[in-house]
Design an enzyme around this catalytic site. Structure first.
Site, mmCIF file in Angstrom:
data_model
loop_
_atom_site.group_PDB
_atom_site.id
_atom_site.type_symbol
_atom_site.label_atom_id
_atom_site.label_comp_id
_atom_site.label_asym_id
_atom_site.label_seq_id
_atom_site.Cartn_x
_atom_site.Cartn_y
_atom_site.Cartn_z
ATOM 1 N N ASP A 35 -15.621 35.434 135.344
ATOM 2 C CA ASP A 35 -15.326 36.837 135.359
ATOM 3 C C ASP A 35 -15.307 37.660 136.577
ATOM 4 O O ASP A 35 -16.418 37.296 137.346
ATOM 5 C CB ASP A 35 -16.277 37.225 134.102
ATOM 6 N N ILE A 36 -14.538 38.831 136.677
ATOM 7 C CA ILE A 36 -14.538 39.384 137.808
ATOM 8 C C ILE A 36 -15.836 40.235 137.964
ATOM 9 O O ILE A 36 -16.418 40.554 139.027
ATOM 10 C CB ILE A 36 -13.301 40.021 138.208
ATOM 11 N N VAL A 101 -7.923 43.035 127.669
ATOM 12 C CA VAL A 101 -6.978 42.262 127.923
ATOM 13 C C VAL A 101 -6.287 41.739 126.879
ATOM 14 O O VAL A 101 -7.085 40.858 126.287
ATOM 15 C CB VAL A 101 -7.267 41.020 129.309
ATOM 16 N N HIS A 105 -9.001 35.438 125.029
ATOM 17 C CA HIS A 105 -9.857 34.772 126.090
ATOM 18 C C HIS A 105 -11.105 34.564 125.260
ATOM 19 O O HIS A 105 -11.831 35.385 124.447
ATOM 20 C CB HIS A 105 -10.142 35.536 127.475
HETATM 21 P P1 5GP Z 1 -12.254 42.187 127.140
HETATM 22 O O1 5GP Z 1 -12.832 43.199 127.234
HETATM 23 O O2 5GP Z 1 -10.729 41.985 127.055
HETATM 24 O O3 5GP Z 1 -13.035 41.126 126.249
HETATM 25 O O4 5GP Z 1 -12.840 41.216 128.557
HETATM 26 C C1 5GP Z 1 -11.984 41.122 129.601
HETATM 27 C C2 5GP Z 1 -12.570 40.852 130.764
HETATM 28 O O5 5GP Z 1 -11.778 40.307 131.911
HETATM 29 C C3 5GP Z 1 -13.774 41.712 131.352
HETATM 30 O O6 5GP Z 1 -14.997 40.681 131.175
HETATM 31 C C4 5GP Z 1 -13.161 41.674 132.866
HETATM 32 O O7 5GP Z 1 -14.154 41.775 133.692
HETATM 33 C C5 5GP Z 1 -12.336 40.593 133.030
HETATM 34 N N1 5GP Z 1 -11.329 40.856 134.075
HETATM 35 C C6 5GP Z 1 -10.527 41.759 134.020
HETATM 36 N N2 5GP Z 1 -9.429 41.680 135.231
HETATM 37 C C7 5GP Z 1 -9.961 40.520 135.777
HETATM 38 C C8 5GP Z 1 -9.355 39.750 136.868
HETATM 39 O O8 5GP Z 1 -8.454 40.159 137.395
HETATM 40 N N3 5GP Z 1 -9.903 38.834 137.119
HETATM 41 C C9 5GP Z 1 -11.006 37.988 136.625
HETATM 42 N N4 5GP Z 1 -11.653 37.240 136.818
HETATM 43 N N5 5GP Z 1 -11.490 38.855 135.487
HETATM 44 C C10 5GP Z 1 -11.193 39.807 135.206
#
Ligand code: 5GP
Length: 122
Positions: A35-36, A101, A105
């Site tokens: 995760d970034i 996103v 995931h």
């Molecule tokens: P969600 O809230 O959708 O469950 O989590 C999305 C995750 O994707 C977040 O923890 C965020 O930090 C991670 N994320 C968003 N954009 C990127 C990216 O460009 N690269 C990586 N490696 N992680 C990302």
């Protein structure tokens, strides 16, 4: 339920190689990368390579081979990272789950005690 997939989401771009990632594991059906914005010492995202919006989309519509490949990646990530003492697997889903996103995931977070899953009261 109908699941509409937006192929411009950031993980679709990662799968197409348009955005770099720090890969932890990859197989035919899944990709795992750091995760970034890590929330714990270990914070890996595991995504299917197919176009699935959410965990319920994936569970309902992915083939047996895709599902097996995804969970093989889960096992490989848990083996490759420091989560022997435990971890949390999270799949935030749609608005109430605060999913940012829209490509399924699974977060694997560990490497420290993570506290309770949710605040006692919202
Ligand atoms: P969600 O809230 O959708 O469950 O989590 C999305 C995750 O994707 C977040 O923890 C965020 O930090 C991670 N994320 C968003 N954009 C990127 C990216 O460009 N690269 C990586 N490696 N992680 C990302």
């Amino acid at each position: 339920m109908q699941f509409d997939y937006d192929d411009q989401n950031i993980f679709a771009k990662i799968l197409r190689g348009e955005i770099p990632n720090a890969t932890v594991f990859e197989n035919e059906h899944a990709l795992a990368f750091n995760d970034i914005e890590p929330q714990a010492p270990v914070h890996v995202l595991i995504i299917p390579k197919g176009a699935y919006v959410s965990i319920d989309d994936f569970a309902a519509n992915a083939s047996a081979a895709e599902q097996a490949g995804f969970f093989a990646a889960v096992a490989a990530v848990c083996e490759a990272t420091d989560v022997e003492k435990g971890f949390r697997a999270v799949a935030n889903t749609r608005a109430h789950g605060v999913q940012d996103v829209p490509h399924f995931h699974m977060h694997i977070m560990g490497g420290r005690v993570l506290g309770r899953m949710l605040p006692d009261r919202a």
